[in-house]
Design a protein around this motif. Structure first.
Motif, short mmCIF file in Angstrom:
data_model
loop_
_atom_site.label_atom_id
_atom_site.label_comp_id
_atom_site.label_asym_id
_atom_site.label_seq_id
_atom_site.Cartn_x
_atom_site.Cartn_y
_atom_site.Cartn_z
N LEU A 59 0.82 -1.21 0.00
CA LEU A 59 0.00 0.00 0.00
C LEU A 59 0.86 1.26 0.00
O LEU A 59 0.59 2.21 -0.74
CB LEU A 59 -0.93 0.00 1.21
CG LEU A 59 -2.06 -1.01 1.16
CD1 LEU A 59 -2.82 -1.03 2.48
CD2 LEU A 59 -3.00 -0.73 0.01
N ILE A 60 1.90 1.27 0.82
CA ILE A 60 2.75 2.45 0.90
C ILE A 60 3.45 2.71 -0.42
O ILE A 60 3.44 3.82 -0.95
CB ILE A 60 3.78 2.30 2.03
CG1 ILE A 60 3.09 2.42 3.38
CG2 ILE A 60 4.88 3.35 1.92
CD1 ILE A 60 3.98 2.08 4.55
N PHE A 61 4.06 1.68 -0.99
CA PHE A 61 4.79 1.88 -2.23
C PHE A 61 3.85 2.02 -3.42
O PHE A 61 4.19 2.66 -4.41
CB PHE A 61 5.78 0.75 -2.46
CG PHE A 61 6.95 0.80 -1.54
CD1 PHE A 61 7.70 1.96 -1.40
CD2 PHE A 61 7.30 -0.30 -0.80
CE1 PHE A 61 8.77 2.01 -0.55
CE2 PHE A 61 8.38 -0.26 0.05
CZ PHE A 61 9.12 0.90 0.19
N GLY A 62 2.67 1.43 -3.35
CA GLY A 62 1.72 1.54 -4.45
C GLY A 62 1.11 2.92 -4.56
O GLY A 62 0.93 3.45 -5.66
N TYR A 63 0.75 3.51 -3.43
CA TYR A 63 0.12 4.82 -3.46
C TYR A 63 1.08 5.96 -3.16
O TYR A 63 0.91 7.07 -3.62
CB TYR A 63 -1.04 4.87 -2.45
CG TYR A 63 -2.21 4.04 -2.87
CD1 TYR A 63 -2.97 4.39 -3.96
CD2 TYR A 63 -2.54 2.88 -2.17
CE1 TYR A 63 -4.05 3.62 -4.36
CE2 TYR A 63 -3.61 2.10 -2.57
CZ TYR A 63 -4.35 2.48 -3.66
OH TYR A 63 -5.41 1.71 -4.06
N SER A 66 5.49 7.53 -6.52
CA SER A 66 5.08 7.85 -7.87
C SER A 66 6.31 8.20 -8.69
O SER A 66 7.15 9.00 -8.28
CB SER A 66 4.11 9.04 -7.86
OG SER A 66 3.83 9.42 -9.18
N LEU A 67 6.44 7.59 -9.84
CA LEU A 67 7.58 7.87 -10.70
C LEU A 67 7.23 8.84 -11.81
O LEU A 67 8.00 9.01 -12.76
CB LEU A 67 8.10 6.55 -11.30
CG LEU A 67 8.58 5.53 -10.26
CD1 LEU A 67 8.97 4.24 -10.94
CD2 LEU A 67 9.74 6.07 -9.46
N ASP A 68 6.07 9.50 -11.70
CA ASP A 68 5.69 10.51 -12.68
C ASP A 68 6.51 11.77 -12.45
O ASP A 68 6.76 12.19 -11.32
CB ASP A 68 4.21 10.85 -12.56
CG ASP A 68 3.32 9.66 -12.90
OD1 ASP A 68 3.81 8.76 -13.61
OD2 ASP A 68 2.17 9.65 -12.45
N ILE A 69 6.90 12.39 -13.53
CA ILE A 69 7.70 13.61 -13.45
C ILE A 69 6.76 14.80 -13.62
O ILE A 69 6.15 14.97 -14.68
CB ILE A 69 8.80 13.62 -14.52
CG1 ILE A 69 9.71 12.42 -14.32
CG2 ILE A 69 9.58 14.91 -14.48
CD1 ILE A 69 10.72 12.23 -15.41
#
Length: 92
Positions: A59-63, A66-69
């Motif tokens: 949950l922590i890494f999923g939400y 974020s790798l969006d720039i």
């Protein structure tokens, strides 16, 4: 030059004459599973932690990760003399 026997490195059990049936002993698997069930009965929190921690990390890494720039400041140095065409390209 040092010669290496790749079969011995990759398959040491086959080289020693041990077949796949001898690698995994069913009595040993039962003994280890019995030991683990006794340990869970002694300390049920360990089972809870073993189940809850991976779900929490997902949950922590999923939400949270974020790798969006987004919002990256960029500078463009326009050296073109006819600035109209390059300015239109940069703005669109």
């Amino acid at each position: 030059m040092l010669e290496v026997d790749t079969e011995t490195l990759l398959f040491p059990r086959l080289k020693a004459g041990i077949t796949s049936g001898e690698c995994m002993n069913f009595k040993r698997v039962l003994a280890i599973s019995n030991k683990e069930f006794i340990q869970i009965r002694r300390d049920p929190r360990s089972l809870g932690l073993a189940l809850v921690i991976p779900v929490l990390l997902l949950l922590i890494f999923g939400y949270g990760l974020s790798l969006d720039i987004d919002r990256v400041q960029t500078v463009v140095w326009n050296q073109d003399a006819s600035s109209r065409l390059s300015r239109d390209f940069l703005l669109n």
